[in-house]
Write an enzyme that holds these catalytic residues in place. Sequence first.
Site, PDB file in Angstrom:
ATOM      1  N   ILE A  40      55.535  17.236  55.146  1.00 44.36           N
ATOM      2  CA  ILE A  40      54.827  18.252  54.349  1.00 44.36           C
ATOM      3  C   ILE A  40      55.556  18.581  53.047  1.00 44.36           C
ATOM      4  CG2 ILE A  40      53.597  19.235  56.311  1.00 44.36           C
ATOM      5  CD1 ILE A  40      55.616  21.635  56.111  1.00 44.36           C
ATOM      6  N   ASN A  91      69.418   9.943  57.368  1.00 40.35           N
ATOM      7  CA  ASN A  91      70.642  10.582  56.889  1.00 40.35           C
ATOM      8  C   ASN A  91      71.360  11.281  58.043  1.00 40.35           C
ATOM      9  OD1 ASN A  91      69.797   9.978  54.191  1.00 40.35           O
ATOM     10  ND2 ASN A  91      68.505  11.781  54.229  1.00 40.35           N
ATOM     11  N   HIS A 104      66.033  12.152  62.232  1.00 38.74           N
ATOM     12  CA  HIS A 104      64.706  11.795  61.735  1.00 38.74           C
ATOM     13  C   HIS A 104      64.798  10.637  60.753  1.00 38.74           C
ATOM     14  CE1 HIS A 104      66.281  14.971  59.064  1.00 38.74           C
ATOM     15  NE2 HIS A 104      65.512  14.489  58.112  1.00 38.74           N
ATOM     16  N   PHE A 105      63.764   9.836  60.787  1.00 46.26           N
ATOM     17  CA  PHE A 105      63.651   8.670  59.923  1.00 46.26           C
ATOM     18  C   PHE A 105      62.481   8.888  58.978  1.00 46.26           C
ATOM     19  CE2 PHE A 105      66.136   7.258  63.364  1.00 46.26           C
ATOM     20  CZ  PHE A 105      66.824   6.116  62.975  1.00 46.26           C
TER      21      PHE A 105
END
Length: 144
Positions: A40, A91, A104-105
Amino acid sequence: MSASTPTKHLASCIFCKIIAGEIPSFTLLSNDKVHAFMDIGPIAKNHALVIPKYHAPRFTDTPDEYAAEILPAAKKVAKAIGCDEYNILQNNGRNAHQVVDHVHFHIIPKESDSDDSGLGIGWPTQGLSMDQIKEEYEKVKSRM
């Protein structure tokens, strides 16, 4: 519980809340190990995220059975986005620009060179000699 201790879910984590359905998401796919959804705060059209359904701050904290599902999910999302050129970015830690402490990717499309959207990165090589690389290799290899 400290932020660095992995757990199935963390009540204060925005991604855990998305997984639990407490915060709505534009879900692309979801199974027992991973959840993928549209970002988002995208840096490109169709920017998406793939996250494990296990709260771990760093990729190295992610249990193997969850980690094993991430790349197949990222592949499905990348194909569905329909862009031939894209980055898959992950990261770990603040110095590496991680903002949410849940693995998360990012799947970030790059539509063209003239397009300002997407990920803009440089590749500043360090200019290490083969001897320096070998020395670092020996250190890393000894910890495997």
